[in-house]
Enzyme design. Structure first.
Site, PDB file in Angstrom:
ATOM      1  N   HIS A   1      -5.677  -9.258  -1.927  1.00  0.00           N
ATOM      2  CA  HIS A   1      -5.963  -9.393  -0.651  1.00  0.00           C
ATOM      3  C   HIS A   1      -6.789 -10.639  -0.083  1.00  0.00           C
ATOM      4  CE1 HIS A   1      -3.985  -5.196  -0.790  1.00  0.00           C
ATOM      5  NE2 HIS A   1      -3.604  -5.722   0.438  1.00  0.00           N
TER       6      HIS A   1
ATOM      7  N   HIS B   1      -3.206   0.365  -4.732  1.00  0.00           N
ATOM      8  CA  HIS B   1      -2.779  -0.750  -5.231  1.00  0.00           C
ATOM      9  C   HIS B   1      -2.525  -0.718  -6.860  1.00  0.00           C
ATOM     10  CE1 HIS B   1      -1.510  -3.340  -1.813  1.00  0.00           C
ATOM     11  NE2 HIS B   1      -2.447  -2.290  -1.216  1.00  0.00           N
TER      12      HIS B   1
ATOM     13  N   ASN C   1       1.438   3.351  11.312  1.00  0.00           N
ATOM     14  CA  ASN C   1       0.571   3.888  12.291  1.00  0.00           C
ATOM     15  C   ASN C   1       0.942   2.978  13.427  1.00  0.00           C
ATOM     16  OD1 ASN C   1      -1.146   1.700  10.639  1.00  0.00           O
ATOM     17  ND2 ASN C   1      -2.090   1.671  12.981  1.00  0.00           N
TER      18      ASN C   1
ATOM     19  N   MET D   1      -2.193  -7.151   6.548  1.00  0.00           N
ATOM     20  CA  MET D   1      -3.188  -7.890   5.907  1.00  0.00           C
ATOM     21  C   MET D   1      -2.746  -8.675   4.553  1.00  0.00           C
ATOM     22  SD  MET D   1      -6.123  -5.074   6.108  1.00  0.00           S
ATOM     23  CE  MET D   1      -6.287  -4.316   7.623  1.00  0.00           C
ATOM     24  N   SER D   2      -1.354  -8.936   4.594  1.00  0.00           N
ATOM     25  CA  SER D   2      -0.741  -9.762   3.572  1.00  0.00           C
ATOM     26  C   SER D   2       0.464 -10.190   3.907  1.00  0.00           C
ATOM     27  CB  SER D   2      -0.578  -8.442   2.427  1.00  0.00           C
ATOM     28  OG  SER D   2       0.651  -7.541   2.976  1.00  0.00           O
TER      29      SER D   2
ATOM     30  N   TYR E   1      -9.148  -9.868   1.842  1.00  0.00           N
ATOM     31  CA  TYR E   1     -10.617  -9.326   2.104  1.00  0.00           C
ATOM     32  C   TYR E   1     -11.252  -8.805   0.782  1.00  0.00           C
ATOM     33  CZ  TYR E   1      -7.714  -4.865   1.723  1.00  0.00           C
ATOM     34  OH  TYR E   1      -6.808  -4.012   1.389  1.00  0.00           O
ATOM     35  N   GLU E   2     -10.261  -8.875  -0.371  1.00  0.00           N
ATOM     36  CA  GLU E   2     -10.978  -8.624  -1.390  1.00  0.00           C
ATOM     37  C   GLU E   2     -11.726  -9.746  -2.337  1.00  0.00           C
ATOM     38  OE1 GLU E   2      -8.456  -6.009  -4.229  1.00  0.00           O
ATOM     39  OE2 GLU E   2      -6.773  -7.134  -2.976  1.00  0.00           O
TER      40      GLU E   2
ATOM     41  N   SER F   1       0.898  -1.211  -0.170  1.00  0.00           N
ATOM     42  CA  SER F   1       0.089   0.052   0.022  1.00  0.00           C
ATOM     43  C   SER F   1       1.027   1.348  -0.059  1.00  0.00           C
ATOM     44  CB  SER F   1      -0.957   0.127   1.148  1.00  0.00           C
ATOM     45  OG  SER F   1      -1.635  -1.239   1.048  1.00  0.00           O
TER      46      SER F   1
ATOM     47  N   HIS G   1      -7.319   4.629   6.020  1.00  0.00           N
ATOM     48  CA  HIS G   1      -6.365   4.045   4.881  1.00  0.00           C
ATOM     49  C   HIS G   1      -5.535   5.213   4.248  1.00  0.00           C
ATOM     50  CE1 HIS G   1      -4.916   1.035   1.970  1.00  0.00           C
ATOM     51  NE2 HIS G   1      -5.466   1.775   1.139  1.00  0.00           N
TER      52      HIS G   1
ATOM     53  N   ALA H   1       2.679  -2.176   4.115  1.00  0.00           N
ATOM     54  CA  ALA H   1       2.384  -1.140   5.200  1.00  0.00           C
ATOM     55  C   ALA H   1       1.850  -1.885   6.345  1.00  0.00           C
ATOM     56  CB  ALA H   1       1.242  -0.291   4.669  1.00  0.00           C
TER      57      ALA H   1
END
Length: 289
Positions: free
Chosen positions: A83, A61, A245, A221-222, A85-86, A30, A257, A113
């Site tokens: 991802h 992305h 963060n 997440m990856s 979540y997609e 990201s 995001h 990230a």
């Protein structure tokens, strides 16, 4: 050769495919696509133009491969990733990495990230991921995605052992190069354990406490499926997270995001320094052979 590999080679420049220069594969997470702008005369291949690959829908992305040169070597870059979540399975989201691995790179650098769980970290730090924990469901290493590729048929026979062993997925030589680069350039680089979760929601405060108790320094997440696939393929691998963060329990701060993209874009310049330093080391290794 699989349909996806054949299509990828057909879309790539013939001189790129046939070159004797070492090949470095890079995954940009990201907001980290700035490195892609430094690739010399890139050939762009959209993910969805390759059989079996899906378009990326996440903000920040691009969802495309870029092929060209950096620091005197060939580079194939995933500008953005897929991802869970997609709506993708582990097999589907690691297929772009499987396609790159079929090009026989000498090394892989995976970036992402991530939220910082370690209070010693600061926003903007780079963190070499030398250990990981995964809460993603599915077979790490994408057995299904790599089964059709001739380069991985031998790996299928080793599947049980590969999934059981706890071998390192972080190349120590590359780590030392990254640390030296950070010292010389004056930016912070740490080491830590990355925890991968499904997303897309950011972690709650209670989840942050749990993750810290598990020994995680970063959460994202990856990354883990791609790193494991590259490691199973026998590729020298380095994973680097950008602390976008601080995921500190009981902190009043919240994260969007857009915040993640802003920080990662700024840190991308430091990531590029690391990539270039490793690229130069690969050139030197080739010349010394």
């Amino acid at each position: 050769m699989s349909d996806s590999t054949e299509r990828f080679r057909a879309l790539a420049d013939g001189g790129f495919v046939d070159s004797n220069l070492p090949l470095l594969a890079v995954v940009l997470g990201s907001g980290l696509a700035g490195l892609a702008d430094s690739i010399e005369s890139p050939t762009v291949i959209r993910y969805e133009s390759i059989p079996g690959l899906a378009a990326s829908t996440a903000a920040g992305h691009r969802g495309e491969f870029l092929l060209g040169q950096i620091a005197g070597i060939r580079v194939v870059t995933m500008a953005g990733r897929l991802h869970a979540y997609e709506g993708h399975s582990i097999e589907a989201l690691t297929r772009p990495m499987a396609v790159m691995a079929a090009m026989n790179p000498v090394a892989v650098i995976v970036s992402c990230a991530a939220g910082g769980l370690n209070p010693r970290y600061r926003v903007g730090d780079l963190v070499v991921i030398d250990e990981h924990i995964s809460l993603l469901h599915g077979q790490m290493g994408a057995v299904g995605a790599d089964r059709e590729l001739p380069e991985y048929q031998a790996l299928e026979r080793k599947r049980a052992g590969a999934l059981r062993c706890g071998r390192p997925t972080c190349d120590e030589t590359f780590t030392k190069i990254a640390e030296r680069t950070a010292r010389e350039a004056g930016f912070r680089l740490c080491r830590g354990t990355y925890l991968s979760v499904t997303g897309p929601n950011y972690e709650t405060r209670a989840e942050c406490r749990m993750m810290k108790n598990w020994g995680a320094d970063l959460v994202g997440m990856s990354t883990v499926p791609e790193v494991v696939l590259a490691s199973r393929a026998g590729l020298r691998t380095l994973a680097v997270g950008v602390v976008t963060n601080m995921a500190i329990p009981d902190s009043p701060a919240t994260t969007t995001h857009e915040d993640v993209l802003t920080v990662s874009q700024a840190a991308g310049m430091n990531l590029e320094k690391v990539v270039r330093a490793i690229a130069r080391s690969l050139v030197h290794e080739t010349e010394s052979m």
